[in-house]
Scaffold this active site. Structure first.
Site, short mmCIF file in Angstrom:
data_model
loop_
_atom_site.label_atom_id
_atom_site.label_comp_id
_atom_site.label_asym_id
_atom_site.label_seq_id
_atom_site.Cartn_x
_atom_site.Cartn_y
_atom_site.Cartn_z
N TRP A 1 44.05 47.22 49.33
CA TRP A 1 43.08 47.73 48.36
C TRP A 1 42.20 48.82 48.98
O TRP A 1 41.92 49.84 48.35
CB TRP A 1 42.24 46.61 47.76
CG TRP A 1 43.06 45.77 46.82
CD1 TRP A 1 43.39 44.45 46.99
CD2 TRP A 1 43.68 46.19 45.60
NE1 TRP A 1 44.18 44.04 45.93
CE2 TRP A 1 44.36 45.08 45.07
CE3 TRP A 1 43.73 47.39 44.90
CZ2 TRP A 1 45.09 45.13 43.88
CZ3 TRP A 1 44.46 47.45 43.70
CH2 TRP A 1 45.12 46.33 43.21
N ASP B 1 34.06 47.68 47.49
CA ASP B 1 34.89 47.13 46.43
C ASP B 1 34.84 45.62 46.59
O ASP B 1 35.34 45.07 47.57
CB ASP B 1 36.33 47.66 46.58
CG ASP B 1 37.31 47.00 45.61
OD1 ASP B 1 36.88 46.19 44.76
OD2 ASP B 1 38.51 47.33 45.69
N LYS C 1 38.79 39.03 38.02
CA LYS C 1 38.98 38.04 39.07
C LYS C 1 37.90 36.97 39.05
O LYS C 1 38.21 35.80 39.05
CB LYS C 1 39.06 38.71 40.43
CG LYS C 1 40.47 39.22 40.66
CD LYS C 1 40.57 40.53 41.30
CE LYS C 1 42.00 41.04 41.22
NZ LYS C 1 42.09 42.43 41.57
#
Ligand SMILES: *Cc1c(COP(=O)(O)O)cnc(C)c1O
Length: 361
Positions: free
Chosen positions: A102, A172, A196
């Site tokens: 990511w 993030d 999430k």
């Protein structure tokens, strides 16, 4: 009704009381004769939910008043591009710490926009650890430093955040948002896709320091302008009303169980169940990541062979433990243990792992 334990990485499990409340009000929202998701986002009824959601997020996460909360769209992925477009101006460099897939995706988008500096890259070790803070040599005059605080695929998590001084730190936090209290003094911006730990897919949760927001470019297409979203309380255009409503119900659930204190307590308890089994298995289950960087949200492990892993995953599924297959890029097993996963769910997984090991030792 039979609910199973859903360990999927995202979209993922939501608190049952939030789902039930939404189901109850889905057709007729509080006597209005229509669903909240059918209503104008400019009306009083939706506006109350919208403002309350932002207020609850601020309260739960103890977000100081010099930050603005934005509820956007485009997922965390749009932030990968929107951040450099707004803040990586020509002549500037942005620092990126690459801890896994990511962080790398965020870097790849930034490269398209401007000049980047990779401060640290864990690729040589296959992304099994977070760098020690002493290993990080930041540029010092970068536009910002970007990190991914929890690598959802690799299963590693920053335990402590770097102090970047005058350089704004951006994180993030998609797969760990609202699972820990945050040292706000260290951050200029954090962001997370909702699906999430917050709500169904559709909303992106952004918290941004007001003094940092002022630096964002204004000569961009309107949706890419943080100042426009902030100026209109995230109501410049139609917001993702369903996802925001569900976040509202999720936040109410968090408050009802005791807020962040209880979330953190349950988080530790749940992670311990699974890591204890792995550590006590004499190598039957092997967690590939550095012990000091283990994620409490996404726990990854391997078995001796892929055949055994496949049989583990399919038998777990039959036992009501779903979503345990590792990300397709790395294989193995992964349990995503987000806020809404009950402690009993983590315990059930640990018990299953123990039984499986005895039967297939
Ligand atoms: C899932 C995830 C993303 C991508 O989120 P989208 O909302 O699908 O864009 C980005 N970063 C991390 C850490 C993630 O877990």
């Amino acid at each position: 009704m039979s609910r199973i334990y859903n360990f999927a990485a995202g979209p993922s499990i939501l608190p049952l009381p939030a789902l039930e409340e939404a189901a109850k009000k889905m057709v007729d929202y509080e006597g209005t004769g229509m669903s909240l998701v059918e209503m104008s986002h400019r009306g009083k009824v939706y506006d109350k939910v919208h403002k309350e959601t932002v207020a609850m997020a601020k309260e739960i996460l103890s977000i100081p008043d010099d930050f603005t909360v934005l509820l956007l769209q485009g997922g965390a992925t749009l932030q990968f591009g929107m951040i450099p477009m707004a803040f990586l101006k020509s002549g500037m460099t942005a620092d990126y710490v690459i801890t896994g897939s990511w962080a790398k995706k965020a870097l790849d988008d930034a490269k398209i926009i401007g000049k980047v500096n990779v401060v640290w890259d864990g690729k040589a070790d296959n992304y099994i650890k977070i760098p020690a803070l002493s290993e990080l040599k930041f540029s010092g005059n970068a536009a910002y430093v970007h990190i991914c605080s929890n690598e959802t695929i690799g299963g590693i998590q920053w335990q402590e955040f770097p102090d970047t001084g005058n350089v704004p730190l951006i994180a993030d936090m998609s797969s760990e948002i609202m699972s820990r209290t945050l040292p706000w003094d260290k951050f200029s911006m954090i962001y997370a896709g909702a699906q999430k730990n917050l709500a169904p897919a559709g909303m992106t949760f952004v918290v941004i320091r007001k003094s940092f927001l002022e630096k964002a470019r204004k000569d961009l297409p309107v949706y890419l302008r943080y100042d426009v979203h902030a100026g209109d309380d995230s109501l410049y255009n139609t917001p993702p009303t369903f996802s925001i409503w569900m976040a509202n119900l999720n936040f109410k659930w968090i408050n009802s169980i005791g807020g962040m204190k209880e979330i953190e307590k349950r988080r530790d308890e749940k992670a311990k169940f699974v890591y204890d089994i792995i550590d006590g298995s004499k190598g039957y289950y092997r967690c590939p990541v550095d012990v000091n960087c283990r994620s409490k949200m996404n726990i990854v492990w391997r078995l001796k062979t892929e055949d055994l892993e496949n049989s583990f995953i399919s038998q777990a599924e039959k036992a009501g433990l779903s979503g345990l297959k590792g990300h397709r890029s790395v294989g193995g097993c992964r349990a995503s243990i987000y806020n809404a996963m009950p402690v009993e769910g983590a315990k059930a997984l640990a018990d299953f792992m123990n039984d499986f090991m005895k039967k297939n030792g």
